[in-house]
Design a protein around this motif. Sequence first.
Motif, PDB file in Angstrom:
ATOM      1  N   ARG A 206       1.165  -1.178  -0.139  1.00 48.93           N
ATOM      2  CA  ARG A 206      -0.021   0.056   0.026  1.00 48.93           C
ATOM      3  C   ARG A 206       0.905   1.248  -0.277  1.00 48.93           C
ATOM      4  NH1 ARG A 206      -5.361   0.233   3.271  1.00 48.93           N
ATOM      5  NH2 ARG A 206      -5.095  -2.044   2.840  1.00 48.93           N
ATOM      6  N   VAL A 207       0.704   2.370  -1.025  1.00 59.44           N
ATOM      7  CA  VAL A 207       1.291   3.365  -0.838  1.00 59.44           C
ATOM      8  C   VAL A 207       0.782   4.522  -0.770  1.00 59.44           C
ATOM      9  CG1 VAL A 207       3.237   2.106  -2.500  1.00 59.44           C
ATOM     10  CG2 VAL A 207       1.388   3.336  -3.445  1.00 59.44           C
ATOM     11  N   LYS A 208       1.363   5.789  -0.579  1.00 62.40           N
ATOM     12  CA  LYS A 208       0.562   7.039  -0.518  1.00 62.40           C
ATOM     13  C   LYS A 208       1.497   8.175  -1.232  1.00 62.40           C
ATOM     14  CE  LYS A 208      -0.777   5.709   4.428  1.00 62.40           C
ATOM     15  NZ  LYS A 208      -0.050   4.571   4.902  1.00 62.40           N
ATOM     16  N   PRO A 209       0.957   8.216  -2.356  1.00 64.98           N
ATOM     17  CA  PRO A 209       1.704   9.252  -3.020  1.00 64.98           C
ATOM     18  C   PRO A 209       1.429  10.575  -2.687  1.00 64.98           C
ATOM     19  CG  PRO A 209       0.537   7.592  -4.420  1.00 64.98           C
ATOM     20  CD  PRO A 209       0.251   7.505  -3.167  1.00 64.98           C
ATOM     21  N   LEU A 210       0.299  10.935  -2.164  1.00 64.67           N
ATOM     22  CA  LEU A 210       0.075  12.401  -1.646  1.00 64.67           C
ATOM     23  C   LEU A 210       0.711  12.728  -0.005  1.00 64.67           C
ATOM     24  CD1 LEU A 210      -3.724  12.481  -2.636  1.00 64.67           C
ATOM     25  CD2 LEU A 210      -1.752  13.058  -4.286  1.00 64.67           C
ATOM     26  N   VAL A 211       1.550  12.309   0.164  1.00 63.40           N
ATOM     27  CA  VAL A 211       2.010  12.181   1.287  1.00 63.40           C
ATOM     28  C   VAL A 211       2.729  13.841   1.487  1.00 63.40           C
ATOM     29  CG1 VAL A 211       4.342  11.424   0.812  1.00 63.40           C
ATOM     30  CG2 VAL A 211       3.689  11.506   3.379  1.00 63.40           C
ATOM     31  N   TYR A 212       3.114  14.344   0.419  1.00 66.98           N
ATOM     32  CA  TYR A 212       3.669  15.761   0.473  1.00 66.98           C
ATOM     33  C   TYR A 212       2.772  16.743   0.351  1.00 66.98           C
ATOM     34  CZ  TYR A 212       8.144  13.861   1.278  1.00 66.98           C
ATOM     35  OH  TYR A 212       9.282  12.902   1.741  1.00 66.98           O
ATOM     36  N   ASN A 213       1.367  16.431  -0.133  1.00 72.90           N
ATOM     37  CA  ASN A 213       0.149  17.371  -0.189  1.00 72.90           C
ATOM     38  C   ASN A 213      -0.600  17.730   0.902  1.00 72.90           C
ATOM     39  OD1 ASN A 213       1.276  15.877  -3.110  1.00 72.90           O
ATOM     40  ND2 ASN A 213       0.778  18.066  -3.462  1.00 72.90           N
ATOM     41  N   LEU A 214      -1.026  18.801   1.026  1.00 70.59           N
ATOM     42  CA  LEU A 214      -2.036  19.323   2.007  1.00 70.59           C
ATOM     43  C   LEU A 214      -3.256  18.995   1.539  1.00 70.59           C
ATOM     44  CD1 LEU A 214      -0.634  22.634   3.532  1.00 70.59           C
ATOM     45  CD2 LEU A 214      -0.758  20.376   4.669  1.00 70.59           C
ATOM     46  N   GLU A 215      -4.204  18.706   2.501  1.00 68.58           N
ATOM     47  CA  GLU A 215      -5.729  18.203   2.206  1.00 68.58           C
ATOM     48  C   GLU A 215      -6.329  19.378   1.189  1.00 68.58           C
ATOM     49  OE1 GLU A 215      -8.435  16.990   5.007  1.00 68.58           O
ATOM     50  OE2 GLU A 215      -9.537  18.642   4.582  1.00 68.58           O
ATOM     51  N   LYS A 216      -5.805  20.801   1.770  1.00 70.49           N
ATOM     52  CA  LYS A 216      -6.411  22.192   0.967  1.00 70.49           C
ATOM     53  C   LYS A 216      -6.127  21.958  -0.482  1.00 70.49           C
ATOM     54  CE  LYS A 216      -4.676  26.529   1.335  1.00 70.49           C
ATOM     55  NZ  LYS A 216      -4.319  27.548   2.403  1.00 70.49           N
ATOM     56  N   GLY A 258       2.989  25.630   8.459  1.00 70.28           N
ATOM     57  CA  GLY A 258       4.133  24.623   7.923  1.00 70.28           C
ATOM     58  C   GLY A 258       4.545  23.965   9.321  1.00 70.28           C
ATOM     59  N   SER A 259       3.429  23.913  10.483  1.00 70.99           N
ATOM     60  CA  SER A 259       3.327  22.867  11.615  1.00 70.99           C
ATOM     61  C   SER A 259       3.334  21.680  11.224  1.00 70.99           C
ATOM     62  CB  SER A 259       2.381  23.403  12.484  1.00 70.99           C
ATOM     63  OG  SER A 259       2.875  24.639  13.006  1.00 70.99           O
ATOM     64  N   LYS A 260       2.048  21.404  10.101  1.00 70.35           N
ATOM     65  CA  LYS A 260       1.760  20.115   9.638  1.00 70.35           C
ATOM     66  C   LYS A 260       3.020  19.367   9.305  1.00 70.35           C
ATOM     67  CE  LYS A 260      -2.931  21.022   8.928  1.00 70.35           C
ATOM     68  NZ  LYS A 260      -4.014  21.514   8.058  1.00 70.35           N
ATOM     69  N   PHE A 261       3.766  20.118   7.988  1.00 71.30           N
ATOM     70  CA  PHE A 261       4.776  19.537   7.393  1.00 71.30           C
ATOM     71  C   PHE A 261       5.962  19.319   8.475  1.00 71.30           C
ATOM     72  CE2 PHE A 261       3.325  21.465   3.443  1.00 71.30           C
ATOM     73  CZ  PHE A 261       3.105  20.454   2.622  1.00 71.30           C
ATOM     74  N   ASN A 262       6.065  20.124   9.661  1.00 71.45           N
ATOM     75  CA  ASN A 262       6.996  19.645  10.666  1.00 71.45           C
ATOM     76  C   ASN A 262       6.798  18.421  11.375  1.00 71.45           C
ATOM     77  OD1 ASN A 262       8.462  22.055   9.966  1.00 71.45           O
ATOM     78  ND2 ASN A 262       7.270  23.357  11.483  1.00 71.45           N
TER      79      ASN A 262
END
Length: 308
Positions: A206-216, A258-262
């Motif tokens: 199982r892979v998560k290609p959107l890991v670096y993209n925010l929901e917004k 930037g907190s979510k990315f942190n």
Amino acid sequence: MISCSKCKREAVLRLDYANLDLCGRCFTHLFEKKVARAQREFKLFERGDVVAVGISGGKDSAALLYVLFKLGKKVGFELRPILVDEGIAGYRDESTKYAEQLCEKLGLQLTTVSYQELAGHSMDSIMKIRDDKNLGFRSCGVCGVLRKDSLNKAARMVGASKLAVGHNADDVAQTVLMNFLRGDAEGFERFGVVSGTSAQEKFVQRVKPLVYNLEKECALYCVVNDLPFHLAECPYSAEAFRGQVKDFLNDVEKRHPGSKFNVLQSFLKIKEKLPKPVENHQAGTCTVCGEHSSAAICRRCVMLESLV
Ligand code: SF4
Ligand code: ZN
């Protein structure tokens, strides 16, 4: 007029964490660049892969299917969209129409499976039994277990070598925080951008290609690229612990962009230091259903047994 920080056309959106105003074209490019980064760093797909894509009609999975549609042409993998119908009246039946529209637009054939056919109950009937019998479980806990199982089975049915899911950076940051709040250190070992190994017979990696993209950003990507998506909320979502963590993270992000990315980056750094799953390792199987499980009886079967 606010101009795009990259090309000086008219900007249509702002990303506070990156201090960027962007036009639709430059935003699309940035979104796809982040998926390409995930592909490069985590080696998500290879030429010749058959990729099942879990879609729901919502924004995240609509963005996922479209971005993989483009990436698949470059890398050389094939897409097989799959949809799990939980059996939530007035919700999933509506969103399914949007998933069908998107598949039609892209010329892809959609495969649908349901909790009813794979577990013998719809989500609505499980909730009714839970309330009648005063069982203690939460809606999303049960639903999550059944969805994982159903997606895995559907991915096997369509002959997939990988299963892509629409978890974005928000989802990952929420899961990390939830593991901390529950004191679930083992959760870090199980959870990752890539789950499972290609050697596990019954578990499709199982892979998560959107890991670096925010929901917004997933929602904006859909709007900018004219992708149909459904905006309603599941009637059972109010029960979710995840919802409270989500509100908290959104509040922190607003005050400290930037907190979510942190949170995400800290998790990835911790994860790097943990032992990797062994490629030839075969986890056990559930003695009831025969599916992949680290316990003698899997969580799905324990839950279904409690309904009888
Ligand atoms: Fe299932 Fe919870 Fe999502 Fe509703 S909000 S579809 S119950 S996981
Ligand atoms: Zn089982």
